[in-house]
Design a protein around this motif. Structure first.
Motif, PDB file in Angstrom:
ATOM      1  N   ASP A  32      98.797  45.966  64.189  1.00 36.48           N
ATOM      2  CA  ASP A  32      99.939  44.780  63.755  1.00 36.48           C
ATOM      3  C   ASP A  32      99.380  44.557  62.437  1.00 36.48           C
ATOM      4  N   ILE A  33      98.314  44.145  62.082  1.00 32.98           N
ATOM      5  CA  ILE A  33      97.833  43.952  60.567  1.00 32.98           C
ATOM      6  C   ILE A  33      98.101  44.793  59.730  1.00 32.98           C
ATOM      7  N   GLN A  34      97.984  46.058  59.871  1.00 35.35           N
ATOM      8  CA  GLN A  34      98.299  47.084  58.924  1.00 35.35           C
ATOM      9  C   GLN A  34      99.767  47.219  59.069  1.00 35.35           C
ATOM     10  N   ARG A  35     100.409  47.129  59.885  1.00 32.12           N
ATOM     11  CA  ARG A  35     101.906  47.175  59.954  1.00 32.12           C
ATOM     12  C   ARG A  35     102.817  46.054  59.207  1.00 32.12           C
ATOM     13  N   TRP A  36     102.108  44.897  59.418  1.00 31.91           N
ATOM     14  CA  TRP A  36     103.120  43.778  58.821  1.00 31.91           C
ATOM     15  C   TRP A  36     102.402  43.216  57.562  1.00 31.91           C
ATOM     16  N   THR A  37     101.239  43.769  57.110  1.00 31.93           N
ATOM     17  CA  THR A  37     100.724  43.014  55.804  1.00 31.93           C
ATOM     18  C   THR A  37     100.757  44.321  54.758  1.00 31.93           C
ATOM     19  N   THR A  38     100.202  43.950  53.660  1.00 26.14           N
ATOM     20  CA  THR A  38      99.946  45.251  52.729  1.00 26.14           C
ATOM     21  C   THR A  38      98.605  45.709  52.633  1.00 26.14           C
ATOM     22  N   VAL A  39      97.917  45.293  53.756  1.00 25.60           N
ATOM     23  CA  VAL A  39      96.379  46.013  53.787  1.00 25.60           C
ATOM     24  C   VAL A  39      96.724  47.585  53.706  1.00 25.60           C
ATOM     25  N   PRO A  40      95.797  48.312  53.147  1.00 29.10           N
ATOM     26  CA  PRO A  40      95.633  49.659  53.040  1.00 29.10           C
ATOM     27  C   PRO A  40      95.814  49.937  54.777  1.00 29.10           C
ATOM     28  N   SER A  41      96.642  51.360  54.699  1.00 28.56           N
ATOM     29  CA  SER A  41      96.651  51.890  56.217  1.00 28.56           C
ATOM     30  C   SER A  41      96.378  53.391  55.791  1.00 28.56           C
ATOM     31  N   PRO A  42      95.181  54.040  56.435  1.00 28.59           N
ATOM     32  CA  PRO A  42      94.254  53.452  57.449  1.00 28.59           C
ATOM     33  C   PRO A  42      93.215  52.509  56.522  1.00 28.59           C
ATOM     34  N   TYR A  43      92.677  51.628  57.082  1.00 24.73           N
ATOM     35  CA  TYR A  43      91.890  50.541  56.313  1.00 24.73           C
ATOM     36  C   TYR A  43      90.305  50.871  56.385  1.00 24.73           C
ATOM     37  N   ALA A  44      89.714  51.254  55.376  1.00 22.42           N
ATOM     38  CA  ALA A  44      88.322  51.792  55.486  1.00 22.42           C
ATOM     39  C   ALA A  44      87.419  50.566  54.923  1.00 22.42           C
ATOM     40  N   ARG A  45      86.065  50.938  55.336  1.00 25.38           N
ATOM     41  CA  ARG A  45      85.208  49.843  54.945  1.00 25.38           C
ATOM     42  C   ARG A  45      85.117  49.566  53.584  1.00 25.38           C
ATOM     43  N   SER A  46      85.375  50.831  52.822  1.00 25.18           N
ATOM     44  CA  SER A  46      85.340  50.308  51.321  1.00 25.18           C
ATOM     45  C   SER A  46      86.724  49.346  50.876  1.00 25.18           C
ATOM     46  N   ASP A  47      87.938  49.450  51.527  1.00 25.80           N
ATOM     47  CA  ASP A  47      88.935  48.552  51.151  1.00 25.80           C
ATOM     48  C   ASP A  47      88.200  47.143  51.697  1.00 25.80           C
ATOM     49  N   ALA A  48      87.574  46.999  52.588  1.00 27.60           N
ATOM     50  CA  ALA A  48      87.077  45.545  52.832  1.00 27.60           C
ATOM     51  C   ALA A  48      86.043  44.996  51.825  1.00 27.60           C
ATOM     52  N   GLU A  49      85.054  46.065  51.424  1.00 33.64           N
ATOM     53  CA  GLU A  49      84.238  45.793  50.167  1.00 33.64           C
ATOM     54  C   GLU A  49      85.048  45.306  48.955  1.00 33.64           C
ATOM     55  N   TYR A  50      86.023  46.183  48.536  1.00 30.16           N
ATOM     56  CA  TYR A  50      86.849  45.900  47.415  1.00 30.16           C
ATOM     57  C   TYR A  50      87.454  44.478  47.564  1.00 30.16           C
ATOM     58  N   PHE A  51      88.285  44.247  48.656  1.00 31.27           N
ATOM     59  CA  PHE A  51      88.784  42.894  48.803  1.00 31.27           C
ATOM     60  C   PHE A  51      87.566  41.887  48.705  1.00 31.27           C
TER      61      PHE A  51
END
Length: 190
Positions: A32-51
Motif C-alpha cells: 500500500d505504501i509503494q502503491r499510493w506514495t512516490t517511494v520507489p518500488s521495489p524499495y531497497a535498503r539503499s533507498d532508505a539510506e538515501y532518504f
C-alpha cells in the motif's frame, strides 16, 4: 533550518536518524505504501539510506522540505513519516505514510495537525495542501479528519512511478484551526 522536534498528545515528530534505516525499509515493503506514495518500488535498503542520509538532511539544509519521523511519545522506531515541502510562495504541501501495524489509531491525523500548526505559526504558511491519487481513501480520511476541505480532482495532477495520475486535492487554512493568517483572506462570493 536545523531540524526541530514537535510533540502532540501521543506523538513525537523529530528528525530521522541513520539508525532508522531498517524501520523505514521494513515499513516501505508494504504494497500500500509503494502503491499510493512516490517511494520507489521495489524499495531497497539503499533507498532508505538515501532518504535518511541524502533527501532528509538536504531538505532541511535548503529549507525546501522538512521530513519528520513520527514516533510514539515514549520514543522508539518510527511508526510513520510525514513531511512538508514548499512548492509555492506561502503554500506548503503535506505528504505522509504510516506503518501498516500502526494504522487506524489516529496517529497520522494527530501528526498532520501538529505539522499544520507548526507550518502556520513558524513557517509563514498561508495554505497547506494535500494531494493523493484518486482512490487513496485512507489518506483522504486522515486529512478530512484533520479538517482539510476537499477542493476537487486534478487531471494528471500527480506523477507516480513514471505515470501521470488524477489526484484529489484538499487544503487547510490557518483559520480552519483558529489561527491567524500572515495575510488577509478574502473568499470569493458564492
Amino acid at each position: 533550518m536545523e531540524p526541530v522536534t514537535l510533540t502532540t498528545d501521543r506523538l513525537l515528530l523529530d528528525a530521522f536518524v541513520p539508525e532508522d534505516a531498517e524501520a523505514v525499509h521494513a515499513s516501505c515493503q508494504d504494497p500500500d505504501i509503494q502503491r499510493w506514495t512516490t517511494v520507489p518500488s521495489p524499495y531497497a535498503r539503499s533507498d532508505a539510506e538515501y532518504f535518511l542520509n541524502g533527501m532528509v538532511p538536504d531538505g532541511w539544509r535548503s529549507d525546501s522540505e522538512y521530513n519528520f519521523a513520527v514516533r510514539l511519545r515514549d520514543g522508539g522506531r518510527p511508526v510513520a513519516a510525514a513531511g512538508l515541502h514548499h512548492p509555492n510562495a506561502g503554500t506548503w504541501e503535506i505528504g505522509f505514510w504510516t506503518d501498516k501495524e500502526h494504522r487506524g489509531r489516529g496517529y497520522m491525523t494527530e501528526a498532520v495537525l501538529g505539522l499544520a500548526r507548526w507550518a502556520f505559526t513558524s513557517l509563514g504558511c498561508t495554505r497547506l495542501e494535500w494531494r493523493a491519487e484518486v482512490g487513496n481513501a485512507p489518506s483522504r480520511g486522515v486529512v478530512e479528519k484533520a479538517g482539510f476541505t476537499m477542493e476537487g480532482v486534478l487531471r494528471a495532477g500527480i506523477a507516480n512511478k513514471g505515470t501521470l495520475r488524477d489526484c484529489w486535492v484538499g487544503a487547510l487554512l490557518p483559520s480552519d484551526l483558529g489561527l491567524p493568517s500572515p495575510l488577509p483572506y478574502l473568499p470569493a462570493r458564492p
